[in-house]
Structures are given as C-alpha cells and as structure tokens.
Design a protein around this motif. Structure first.
Motif, PDB file in Angstrom:
ATOM      1  N   ARG A  77      -7.303  -0.915  -4.887  1.00  0.00           N
ATOM      2  CA  ARG A  77      -7.448  -0.658  -3.451  1.00  0.00           C
ATOM      3  C   ARG A  77      -7.133  -1.931  -2.677  1.00  0.00           C
ATOM      4  O   ARG A  77      -7.263  -3.052  -3.174  1.00  0.00           O
ATOM      5  CB  ARG A  77      -8.870  -0.199  -3.106  1.00  0.00           C
ATOM      6  CG  ARG A  77      -9.405   0.912  -3.978  1.00  0.00           C
ATOM      7  CD  ARG A  77      -8.738   2.233  -3.698  1.00  0.00           C
ATOM      8  NE  ARG A  77      -9.384   2.951  -2.614  1.00  0.00           N
ATOM      9  CZ  ARG A  77      -9.046   4.159  -2.235  1.00  0.00           C
ATOM     10  NH1 ARG A  77      -8.021   4.772  -2.814  1.00  0.00           N
ATOM     11  NH2 ARG A  77      -9.681   4.774  -1.256  1.00  0.00           N
ATOM     12  N   VAL A  78      -6.709  -1.735  -1.425  1.00  0.00           N
ATOM     13  CA  VAL A  78      -6.383  -2.841  -0.532  1.00  0.00           C
ATOM     14  C   VAL A  78      -7.256  -2.709   0.706  1.00  0.00           C
ATOM     15  O   VAL A  78      -7.438  -1.604   1.239  1.00  0.00           O
ATOM     16  CB  VAL A  78      -4.887  -2.811  -0.154  1.00  0.00           C
ATOM     17  CG1 VAL A  78      -4.585  -3.816   0.942  1.00  0.00           C
ATOM     18  CG2 VAL A  78      -4.035  -3.097  -1.383  1.00  0.00           C
ATOM     19  N   ILE A  79      -7.812  -3.817   1.187  1.00  0.00           N
ATOM     20  CA  ILE A  79      -8.743  -3.809   2.312  1.00  0.00           C
ATOM     21  C   ILE A  79      -8.133  -4.580   3.472  1.00  0.00           C
ATOM     22  O   ILE A  79      -7.621  -5.697   3.293  1.00  0.00           O
ATOM     23  CB  ILE A  79     -10.094  -4.434   1.916  1.00  0.00           C
ATOM     24  CG1 ILE A  79     -10.725  -3.633   0.751  1.00  0.00           C
ATOM     25  CG2 ILE A  79     -11.040  -4.488   3.099  1.00  0.00           C
ATOM     26  CD1 ILE A  79     -11.979  -4.269   0.195  1.00  0.00           C
ATOM     27  N   ALA A  80      -8.178  -3.985   4.660  1.00  0.00           N
ATOM     28  CA  ALA A  80      -7.764  -4.647   5.895  1.00  0.00           C
ATOM     29  C   ALA A  80      -8.867  -4.462   6.924  1.00  0.00           C
ATOM     30  O   ALA A  80      -9.368  -3.358   7.110  1.00  0.00           O
ATOM     31  CB  ALA A  80      -6.452  -4.055   6.406  1.00  0.00           C
ATOM     32  N   GLU A  81      -9.266  -5.568   7.581  1.00  0.00           N
ATOM     33  CA  GLU A  81     -10.334  -5.532   8.573  1.00  0.00           C
ATOM     34  C   GLU A  81      -9.833  -6.027   9.915  1.00  0.00           C
ATOM     35  O   GLU A  81      -9.087  -7.003   9.989  1.00  0.00           O
ATOM     36  CB  GLU A  81     -11.522  -6.392   8.124  1.00  0.00           C
ATOM     37  CG  GLU A  81     -12.213  -5.871   6.883  1.00  0.00           C
ATOM     38  CD  GLU A  81     -13.381  -6.748   6.449  1.00  0.00           C
ATOM     39  OE1 GLU A  81     -14.165  -6.307   5.600  1.00  0.00           O
ATOM     40  OE2 GLU A  81     -13.490  -7.890   6.964  1.00  0.00           O
TER      41      GLU A  81
ATOM     42  N   THR B 290      -7.633   9.094   6.019  1.00  0.00           N
ATOM     43  CA  THR B 290      -8.123   9.971   4.949  1.00  0.00           C
ATOM     44  C   THR B 290      -6.996  10.803   4.359  1.00  0.00           C
ATOM     45  O   THR B 290      -7.003  11.106   3.170  1.00  0.00           O
ATOM     46  CB  THR B 290      -9.238  10.886   5.479  1.00  0.00           C
ATOM     47  OG1 THR B 290      -8.763  11.594   6.644  1.00  0.00           O
ATOM     48  CG2 THR B 290     -10.459  10.076   5.862  1.00  0.00           C
ATOM     49  N   SER B 291      -5.996  11.189   5.181  1.00  0.00           N
ATOM     50  CA  SER B 291      -4.865  11.954   4.642  1.00  0.00           C
ATOM     51  C   SER B 291      -4.026  11.114   3.682  1.00  0.00           C
ATOM     52  O   SER B 291      -3.320  11.655   2.842  1.00  0.00           O
ATOM     53  CB  SER B 291      -3.991  12.468   5.785  1.00  0.00           C
ATOM     54  OG  SER B 291      -3.286  11.411   6.416  1.00  0.00           O
ATOM     55  N   LEU B 292      -4.092   9.785   3.816  1.00  0.00           N
ATOM     56  CA  LEU B 292      -3.364   8.888   2.919  1.00  0.00           C
ATOM     57  C   LEU B 292      -4.202   8.509   1.698  1.00  0.00           C
ATOM     58  O   LEU B 292      -3.783   7.665   0.906  1.00  0.00           O
ATOM     59  CB  LEU B 292      -2.946   7.623   3.668  1.00  0.00           C
ATOM     60  CG  LEU B 292      -1.949   7.810   4.821  1.00  0.00           C
ATOM     61  CD1 LEU B 292      -1.715   6.500   5.555  1.00  0.00           C
ATOM     62  CD2 LEU B 292      -0.633   8.377   4.313  1.00  0.00           C
ATOM     63  N   GLY B 293      -5.389   9.120   1.572  1.00  0.00           N
ATOM     64  CA  GLY B 293      -6.250   8.824   0.432  1.00  0.00           C
ATOM     65  C   GLY B 293      -7.099   7.586   0.623  1.00  0.00           C
ATOM     66  O   GLY B 293      -7.623   7.046  -0.357  1.00  0.00           O
ATOM     67  N   GLY B 294      -7.249   7.138   1.869  1.00  0.00           N
ATOM     68  CA  GLY B 294      -8.024   5.936   2.130  1.00  0.00           C
ATOM     69  C   GLY B 294      -9.357   6.227   2.794  1.00  0.00           C
ATOM     70  O   GLY B 294      -9.776   7.379   2.914  1.00  0.00           O
TER      71      GLY B 294
ATOM     72  N   VAL C 296       0.844  -1.197   0.000  1.00  0.00           N
ATOM     73  CA  VAL C 296       0.000   0.000   0.000  1.00  0.00           C
ATOM     74  C   VAL C 296       0.875   1.240   0.000  1.00  0.00           C
ATOM     75  O   VAL C 296       2.042   1.214   0.412  1.00  0.00           O
ATOM     76  CB  VAL C 296      -0.945   0.023   1.225  1.00  0.00           C
ATOM     77  CG1 VAL C 296      -1.840  -1.186   1.216  1.00  0.00           C
ATOM     78  CG2 VAL C 296      -0.154   0.110   2.530  1.00  0.00           C
ATOM     79  N   LYS C 297       0.287   2.336  -0.471  1.00  0.00           N
ATOM     80  CA  LYS C 297       0.981   3.616  -0.452  1.00  0.00           C
ATOM     81  C   LYS C 297       0.679   4.305   0.876  1.00  0.00           C
ATOM     82  O   LYS C 297      -0.462   4.615   1.191  1.00  0.00           O
ATOM     83  CB  LYS C 297       0.510   4.500  -1.610  1.00  0.00           C
ATOM     84  CG  LYS C 297       1.214   5.847  -1.675  1.00  0.00           C
ATOM     85  CD  LYS C 297       0.700   6.675  -2.846  1.00  0.00           C
ATOM     86  CE  LYS C 297       1.412   8.024  -2.914  1.00  0.00           C
ATOM     87  NZ  LYS C 297       0.888   8.851  -4.024  1.00  0.00           N
TER      88      LYS C 297
ATOM     89  N   ALA D 130      -3.408   1.062  -3.294  1.00  0.00           N
ATOM     90  CA  ALA D 130      -2.221   0.237  -3.509  1.00  0.00           C
ATOM     91  C   ALA D 130      -1.091   1.089  -4.076  1.00  0.00           C
ATOM     92  O   ALA D 130      -1.314   2.093  -4.758  1.00  0.00           O
ATOM     93  CB  ALA D 130      -2.546  -0.913  -4.458  1.00  0.00           C
ATOM     94  N   ALA D 131       0.140   0.692  -3.753  1.00  0.00           N
ATOM     95  CA  ALA D 131       1.305   1.396  -4.281  1.00  0.00           C
ATOM     96  C   ALA D 131       1.472   1.064  -5.763  1.00  0.00           C
ATOM     97  O   ALA D 131       0.968   0.051  -6.269  1.00  0.00           O
ATOM     98  CB  ALA D 131       2.551   1.010  -3.507  1.00  0.00           C
ATOM     99  N   GLU D 132       2.154   1.963  -6.469  1.00  0.00           N
ATOM    100  CA  GLU D 132       2.450   1.701  -7.870  1.00  0.00           C
ATOM    101  C   GLU D 132       3.292   0.429  -7.968  1.00  0.00           C
ATOM    102  O   GLU D 132       4.142   0.163  -7.114  1.00  0.00           O
ATOM    103  CB  GLU D 132       3.207   2.873  -8.477  1.00  0.00           C
ATOM    104  CG  GLU D 132       2.412   4.171  -8.499  1.00  0.00           C
ATOM    105  CD  GLU D 132       1.203   4.079  -9.413  1.00  0.00           C
ATOM    106  OE1 GLU D 132       1.271   3.302 -10.389  1.00  0.00           O
ATOM    107  OE2 GLU D 132       0.197   4.763  -9.152  1.00  0.00           O
TER     108      GLU D 132
END
Length: 843
Positions: free
Chosen positions: A626-630, A672-676, A583-584, A696-698
């Motif tokens: 996108r990456v999801i973590a719960e 939210t500051s990281l775009g998530g 992730v970015k 996700a990171a490039e």
C-alpha cells in the motif's frame, strides 16, 4: 400548502337587529337545517375522497369532482379552473370542468373562460387567491372588471377558493348562484376548503407520480441499498427472474439466487387467493401498470407477509411486452394496523387506505399518530416515541406557522433524523376531520438518493465541461508555444555558433551575453507554461475508467500547481515525499481527488497569515503493498460532533455558496472504487490531516520514463513535407529539420495536391486537427491512392482530440509527436523514416 381560508366578502355584512323573544320552533328548524346541510357537505367530501382514490392516472381528474360538490353546495354552477403557462411564459387560467343545476346554461365552452389572463383581467381576485384567501359575495358589490366577466353569465353571487400545488397557485374552484343572492356561511366555506385541499393534494400526487416514472431508471442503480424489493421478470422465451435486489431475503426468506434458479418460486409461495393477481402482475403488466397491487406471500418460516407491487411493462421495438419491472414493498405491519383500524375508526381507514409512505396525523400541531414508516424514517423504534411531539421540530429551517393559519407541511423539506443525519423529503398535507375533530395528515416521500444522483450528475457534467475546456485551452496554447520554444532554441543555437562564425564581429559585443540571458529566461518561462499545459491535459483526460500505474508525486504536483492561487495567500507549502512505488489508479481521477483535498486544506486557513500557516504533503510506502499520501493543514480543524458526517452527501461546514457538501463524498467514492481508503483526523484549532491509502501497482506495470536515444549524426538528407494550418509551427519544424529538404503545406487540401503530384517524400509530419481536411482524412485519402505513402506519416498533436481522432490514432501504427516539440525526438523520428524509405523514394 393551503393556508386557513380568510373569507373575503364584497361588502362587510351587518348583523340585523333582533327584537322580541326568540322563536323556539324557528331556532329548532334552523338547527335542523344546519345539521342537514353539514351532513350533506360531509357526504360530498367523503364521496370526493372516494372518487380521488378511485381515479386512474389517465382520466380527467376534475370531471369526477365537481358534481358532488355542486350538488352539496346548492349552487347553480360549480367549476374548476386550472393555471397553465402560455408559450411566451405568461400565467393563464382555463376552465377544465363544470357542473350545472337543471336549467342553468353551461359555460364550459365559453371561449372567454379559456386562457384568461386573470392577473390582468381580474387583479383583485388574483391577489386574493394568491394570498390563500377566498372570495365570497354578491356580484353587484364586486369591482367593475369582475362584474364584466360574471354578469353576462347571470351570476348573482359567487364563492371562489384557491387550489395550491407545491406552494403556488395552480387554479381555483368556484360556485355560482344564478337564482338568488345567497351567502355561504363559514361552515360551508371550511368544508369546501377541505375539499379544495384534497383536490390540490391529488394534483400534487399526480405530478409526483409522473416524476417518479421519469426517475424509475435511476432507482435501479440504488436497488441494493433500497428498503424495497426491485425486480425484473423476463417474459420472452423461458420465464425467469432477470434481476431481484438482495432485500428480498429479509422480506421472504429466500435469496436472490434461489429466485434465479426457480422462476415459479413466487407462484408456490403466494397466498392461494392472490395467485390470480400475481399472474396478472407478471404476465399482463400493461393492465396494472403504475397501479399499487397488494399480494400476500408465505415466508420460508411460515409467516404471512403483505407486499405491495407497482409494475411497469418493458416493451421491445414492436411493442411486445418482453419483461416486467416492479417494486415490492413490505407493508405487513401497516396492513395489520389498517385491519385493526377498520374495526374502530372508519375515517382513519379512509385516510390511510393505500398510502405506502411515512405519514403522521397532527392536532393542534402535535402528533397524535405516526405510522411505522415515519418512525423508521426518523430513526426511532416505536410510534409512542413520537406521540405529542411536533413534526416541524424534525424539519430544518422550517419557519413558524403564522397565527391563525393551519399548519400544512407541503413541498420539499430537509428532515433531520434522530441520529442527526439529514434526509430530503417531499411532504404533502391535507386537513380532515379525525375522530370528530379537525386534524392534519402529512404524508412524506424520501427523495434523498434522487437529489444526490441529480447533484452528482450535474457535478459530473460540469467536470466534463471543465475537462473539455481545459483540453481546448491546452491545444490553443500548445500551437503558439510549439514555435515559441522552438524558435527560442534556434536563436540560442545560433548565438552559440556566433564566435566561430563571426570572430571579432557581433559576437564580441558586450550586450550579446545579456541577449543570450534574455533568450534563456524567455525559454525558461515558456517551459514553465509547457508544464502548466501538461497539468491541464492530465486534468482533462477523458479515459476516466482506465487503470494504470500512476506516479502519485506527479499527481500531487499537478494538484498543487492548479491550486496555487488558493494556497499562496493562506499558507506555505511543504512537500515531504518519500520513496514509494507507483499506484494503481487513474491519473485524471486522482488529480481530481487531491485537487479537492488541497483546496479544502487551503480554505480551512484564513487569508493574510501565510507565513504562520502551512500545508504539508507527505508520502510514504505503507505495509502489504500500500502507498500512503497525506494532506495536512494548520487550519481551523473539524468539530468532533460532525466528524462522523463529513463524507455524507450534502453535508458541509462551509458557508452557503462556498461548498456543496459533495466534494469529500465524491473523493470517498473515487478512492474506494480504486480499492483504497480515505480517512480524516482533526482537532479544532490545530488543523486536519486527510490520509489516502492506495494499492501499489504491480512491479511490471510501473511507468518508465523513456530514455532519449543517442543522437546519431545525419548521414542522409531527406525530403520532408510538413502539414500544419499554423504557418509558424511549420516554419519552426523546418528550422529543427534544417539538415533536410523541407516543404510546407498550410492545409490538408494543399498537402493532398502536393502528394498527388509528387510522392517522393521520405516523411510527412501532419497535424491531427485542421479545419478543412484533418490529418485522419488526409491519411485515408493517401491510403486509397495505393502508393503506400501513408506509412511515412508522423502525426503532430496539440492535445485536443475528437473521439473519432482519438480512436484513429490508437488504430494506426504511425508515431505521434506532441506540441511543444522535443527537438531530439523530432530529428530521431525523421532520421529513421529517411533511412527506412531511402530505397522507396529512390534517393
């Protein structure tokens, strides 16, 4: 808060007996005198209010107030004492202002009336004032310690009233009679009490104004979310708007961009009668600094609006005003209402004149007037919705007013809006006569954002301290851990070689296998310590703003390791990691987020039933990169009525002392500051799921684990100098590099002496942080010698850096090895240096 006065006399007066028929003339004269006296007091109170409104922030407040009160009371002397603290923290009282009738000796400069320890010198008076009571009586009836202070001043009777500021005794106002032993009746005391309350309110307002000026820089950060227009008008060079908040579009109908393009926009839209006032605001702010000024503007649609401005000059180093910063509040509705009030209610006009904050007037603890600012602050649509209600019902944990006391809401309170949201508000209240009857006006100021910023700054400071502590602990552990792991590895290597070195000897003994097992277990434990230290280093990373490709699984494992003590007594931990890209983000900040979420999940489960509960970490790849973590738990869940507020600052369902109400708010801000995105699903009694979605990171930015280079047999023996203030670390490195000729230096100065005398070393392994001469200083000293030996340096780090050391390592091209050592990497780096510098050393 000023409670209703309880008049205390030196002696209880007895009512004289009456006999005979009443004298009509006497009663009429007494009534006329009482009315005249009441009129005199009311005139003095009005004059006092006018002087309070006209007083500037720089002048002595008290000197303007004692004269009208002294003249109205008919006293010989009127004075004000103010409480203050001595350097050692004791509370003292000093006389600040005095009015004297003709022929009465002033006592203002009497040294005995300055820095008085009132609690010790006149304990009864101090106790009365601290309880909100007044002292009224004849001096000859007072206790000895009070007469000792008053009789030398020829005082025959005295009246003393407390001044309370923010719920504490801030001083008192007194009236002396030196001509006769007269008593003050209840009407006089009540009217003078109202004057004392007005003075105390003004003192509170002055304190609030000073605090507001100190917090003004912080307000700029929340300018775009404020309801007022914040602006900066540049005066140096070409005049222009350097900044103006977006709410100006609602107030004037012109966007910020139009203001930036047109510096004269306000000059064209201002009312012709206010043009000169506007020019003074923008060109000469020193004259009007901190003074509210109202200017009328014509909106784009032609409507007239009233904006109240408070400006502050911005000075350069020479004291020249280069810009003006200001706040403009739309007070159109309030001004229109005030204009209507001026025609019908003079006392109401006097009360609300110049008050920009939410205000309410109560009679018998019920609201009879609420301004529009209060209506908006409480989330209602019309003032009529508040009529007849109690202001206290909107305050959280407000204690009931004691019977017989005036309800004065003063100080900081938590206020609940109609929608259930909590705001932090500073209240000031003042008793007054409204429409000929007693009433109380309460004025409020919303300080929620300021308190939020203070709490966030305090939390950030604590987190920074924790990070520094974690980095220091990691450094101190890494030093001994480096030689422990290295020495255990050395022992294992030696024991493996025993059969070939000592056939039939020590290696043949049966306990050798157990020794080898013990050493391997010790090394495994040391490796576990190494992993914990790595998690601490990740948590303490200082570069919080740097974004890079981050392995989210490693972040989750770090958070779990740090929260292991919270988890193990409450639930079983399950990991369901799916294949997913990096992730970015920022490793340190993401570790902070998931550590908070895991701890929250654990604390939602009671202790003692770990086998029946579980915390589950689930990851998967989402849609559209996108990456999801719960983070799932089987805890108590969150009630539906509070789900909409869990990300609000200061909101928490945890007991006092367990939660601050800032954890999820800060997590929301970081994600939210990281775009998530971060969201919560919960059912009471069935657990909670917190879902975090991150970009996700490039593909090209993914972190690739370094592949160890194949070990090449040593072909050349080199000379290596090891510099470390921990001798055991040096000896461990010497064992790792036993194929080379190794010398040790236990300080930077010792190493400098060796290198000055002999520069024929292929490699120099140097610790970064040493007490006498650090790695940076040693490197620069060698570099100044011009031998080129600094290119053979390899720096060794335990993990704790100063900012200067961190910048230095980023600047120089030399490699860095971290403790505990990767022995393969150490040998490879030294082998390359020996090979590359063979010709330079001459071997």
């Amino acid at each position: 808060m000023h409670p209703k006065p309880q008049q205390t006399h030196a002696e209880d007066a007895t009512s004289p007996g009456t006999g005979g028929p009443p004298n009509d003339v006497t009663e009429r004269r007494a009534t006329t005198a009482a009315l005249a006296r009441r009129e005199r007091y009311l005139t003095a109170v009005v004059e006092l209010q006018q002087r309070l409104l006209a007083a500037s922030a720089s002048e002595n407040l008290f000197e303007r107030l004692v004269a009208p009160l002294g003249e109205a009371s008919g006293a010989s002397r009127a004075y004000i004492f103010e409480a203050h603290r001595s350097p050692d923290g004791n509370q003292l009282f000093s006389q600040r202002a005095e009015w004297c009738a003709p022929g009465v000796t002033p006592e203002l400069h009497n040294p005995q009336l300055q820095d008085m320890p009132l609690e010790r010198q006149m304990p009864r008076l101090y106790e009365l004032l601290s309880r909100g009571q007044v002292l009224s009586g004849r001096v000859r009836d007072l206790p000895q310690e009070e007469r000792a202070v008053l009789e030398p001043q020829q005082i025959l009777s005295v009246l003393t009233l407390p001044l309370w500021v923010h719920g504490t005794l801030a001083g008192f106002i007194g009236f002396d009679n030196c001509a006769e032993e007269r008593e003050w009746d209840k009407l006089e005391v009540d009217l003078l009490w109202a004057a004392a309350g007005a003075i105390a309110l003004c003192m509170e307002q002055r304190q609030s104004e000073r605090a507001l000026r100190e917090r003004e820089l912080r307000f700029r950060r929340i300018a775009e979310n404020a309801s007022d227009v914040l602006y900066r008008y540049q005066l140096a060079g070409t005049r222009s708007f350097a900044f103006i908040s977006g709410v100006v579009t609602n107030n004037l109908g012109f966007s910020p961009e139009e203001h930036y393009r047109d510096p004269e926009l306000w000059h064209r839209q201002v009312h012709s009668e206010d043009l000169q006032v506007l020019e003074q605001l923008l060109s000469d702010p020193q004259r009007m600094a901190d003074t509210p000024v109202v200017v009328r503007f014509t909106r784009r649609d032609g409507r007239l609006v009233w904006l109240q401005h408070v400006v502050t000059p911005v000075l350069d180093a020479t004291g020249l005003c280069v810009a003006v910063e200001g706040i403009a509040r739309d007070i159109t509705e309030r001004r229109q209402f005030e204009e209507a009030l001026k025609l019908s209610e003079a006392s109401f006009r006097l009360l609300l004149e110049g008050v920009p904050e939410p205000a309410a007037i109560q009679r018998d603890e019920h609201i009879i007037y609420a301004n529009s600012a209060l209506v908006t602050a409480l989330g209602f649509e019309r003032p009529h919705d508040l009529m007849g209600r109690r202001l206290q019902e909107f305050l959280v944990d407000e204690p009931p007013t004691p019977e017989g006391m005036v309800s004065l809401v003063t100080g900081e309170r938590r206020m609940r809006r109609q929608d259930g949201k909590i705001r932090v508000v500073e209240f000031a209240s003042l008793p007054l006569l409204f429409d000929g009857e007693p009433a109380v006006v309460s004025i409020a100021r919303d300080v929620t954002e300021q308190r939020k910023l203070q709490s966030q700054l305090s939390l950030a400071d604590r987190m920074a301290s924790m990070g520094t502590l974690a980095a220091g602990i990691a450094h101190e552990i890494n030093n001994p851990l480096a030689f422990v792991i290295s020495n255990l590895g050395f022992l294992l290597d030696e024991m493996r070689r025993m059969p070939s070195m000592m056939p039939g000897g020590l290696a043949a003994r049966p306990e050798v296998d157990e020794w080898r097992s013990v050493i391997m277990e010790a090394r495994e434990g040391a490796e576990r310590v190494r992993q914990i230290v790595r998690q601490l280093k990740a948590f303490s990373r200082p570069d919080e703003e740097r974004l890079e490709a981050v392995d989210l699984h490693a972040v989750l494992d770090s958070a779990v390791m740090l929260a292991a003590n919270e988890i193990k007594h409450r639930a079983r931990l399950k990991r369901e990691y799916g294949p997913m890209p990096h992730v970015k983000g920022n490793e340190g900040r993401l570790c902070q987020v998931f550590l908070n979420l895991v701890v929250n999940a654990a604390q939602a489960i009671p202790e003692g039933a770990a086998e029946k509960n579980e915390i589950r970490l689930v990851t998967r790849e989402g849609e559209q990169g996108r990456v999801i973590a719960e983070v799932q738990d089987s805890g108590s869940g969150i009630p539906p009525e509070v789900m909409g507020r869990i990300f609000d600052p200061f909101f928490t369902t945890k007991p006092v002392g367990v939660g601050t109400g800032l954890g999820l708010s800060i997590c929301h801000g970081i994600i939210t500051s990281l775009g998530g995105e971060i969201s919560v699903e919960s059912q009471p009694g069935r657990g909670t799921t917190v879902r975090v979605v991150l970009p996700a990171a490039e593909p090209g930015a993914r972190v690739q684990k370094p592949v160890p280079a194949p070990q090449v047999p040593i072909t050349q023996r080199g000379r290596v100098l090891i510099v470390d203030d921990e001798p055991a670390v040096g000896r461990a490195l010497r064992r790792i590099l036993r194929e080379h000729e190794v010398e040790l230096a236990t300080s930077g100065r010792q190493a400098l002496e060796k290198l000055s005398a002999d520069n024929r070393f292929h490699a120099v392994l140097c610790d970064v942080m040493m007490p006498d001469l650090g790695g940076k200083d040693l490197y620069e000293a060698v570099q100044q010698g011009g031998s080129g030996l600094e290119r053979r340096f390899v720096f060794v780090s335990g993990g704790a850096f100063t900012q200067g050391a961190r910048d230095f390592l980023a600047r120089v091209p030399n490699p860095t090895l971290e403790k505990p050592f990767d022995e393969t990497a150490v040998r490879r780096v030294v082998r390359e240096l020996v090979t590359n510098n063979a010709s330079a050393v001459g071997s």
